[in-house]
Write an enzyme that holds these catalytic residues in place. Sequence first.
Site, PDB file in Angstrom:
ATOM      1  CB  CYS A 119      -0.940  -0.008   1.215  1.00 12.22           C
ATOM      2  SG  CYS A 119      -2.340   1.149   1.053  1.00 12.22           S
ATOM      3  CE  LYS A 124      -7.717  -1.358   4.553  1.00 13.10           C
ATOM      4  NZ  LYS A 124      -6.390  -0.979   4.033  1.00 13.10           N
ATOM      5  CE  LYS A 128      -7.120  -3.555   8.200  1.00 12.95           C
ATOM      6  NZ  LYS A 128      -5.913  -2.939   7.614  1.00 12.95           N
ATOM      7  CD  GLU A 141     -15.060  -4.086  -3.682  1.00  9.69           C
ATOM      8  OE1 GLU A 141     -14.059  -4.521  -4.297  1.00  9.69           O
ATOM      9  OE2 GLU A 141     -15.388  -2.885  -3.703  1.00  9.69           O
TER      10      GLU A 141
END
Length: 310
Positions: free
Chosen positions: A104, A179, A232, A217
């Site tokens: 990231c 997420k 998450k 997703e």
Amino acid sequence: MRSMVRETKLHVEDLIYPIFVVEGENKRNPVQSMPGVEQLSLDLLKEEINEIVSLGINSIILFGVPESKDEVGSEAYHECGIVQRATSQIKEQFPDLVVIADTCLCQYTSHGHCGVIEDGYVDNDASLSLLVKTAISQAKAGADIIAPSNMMDGFVIEIRKGLDEAGFKEVPIMSYAVKYASAFYGPFRDAAHSSPQFGDRKTYQMDPANRKEALREADSDIEEGADFLIIKPALSYLDIIRDVKNRSLLPIVAYNVSGEYSMIKAASQKGWINEQQVVLEMLTSMKRAGVDLIITYFAKDAARWLKETK
């Protein structure tokens, strides 16, 4: 007899331990909002990994805290970046330990967002090329698994193409497929120094109220070539874990996030709960919901407790 018929069992091999690495020497910086969690400089890593391996933990995930940041997070993909150096060092000293690299930009950008900013917004497509560069640099350093956590649309397929073209066809992708834009991430931003300097991440992380979106997703990442699916946070999203597990044959990973960790630590320090019992019950609930692996800051403690209860 109770243990003989137990349906769900938690094993030390299920646990992935997060490590925060920082520049400098002899640095062991406690994270104030996460008791027991520290930022470590590279010279202290060997001691830390020795302990992890001795506990039977097979895998870690690395997060970098760079010395300098810029608008495009260039330290994330620098060949001598903090995560790249940590990875090379760990793989040289502990070749059998599975090293997962978080992929990231947020820890590395001056604005704290997970991509490139254009006109006040994160530019999804412009960010993808930098994430691909980051993944390739991490694979070159020896990372066994790439774990992109940015939630940019199309990040899995772009990283897969990039890794393949760079000669890393065997390196799997552990995608942060689901997420949520969660309030449970607060202490992590203290640990990784990754708080957004303006706005929030709701334009690219999911609405906690949405369930079907999570399935879309996950399906998208599967189609793009993900090898693992991370969900998450974990504790407040056990229903999502089960939903994804029911429709995918891929390994499912729960991220037992910082806020979940810190709440238990705080209650334990007050003497309000039995930390060991609560943690093992919580982790078992994640396994029962369908996860195969758990990223958790409790990994070392849980490994010790599991040995004691055998």
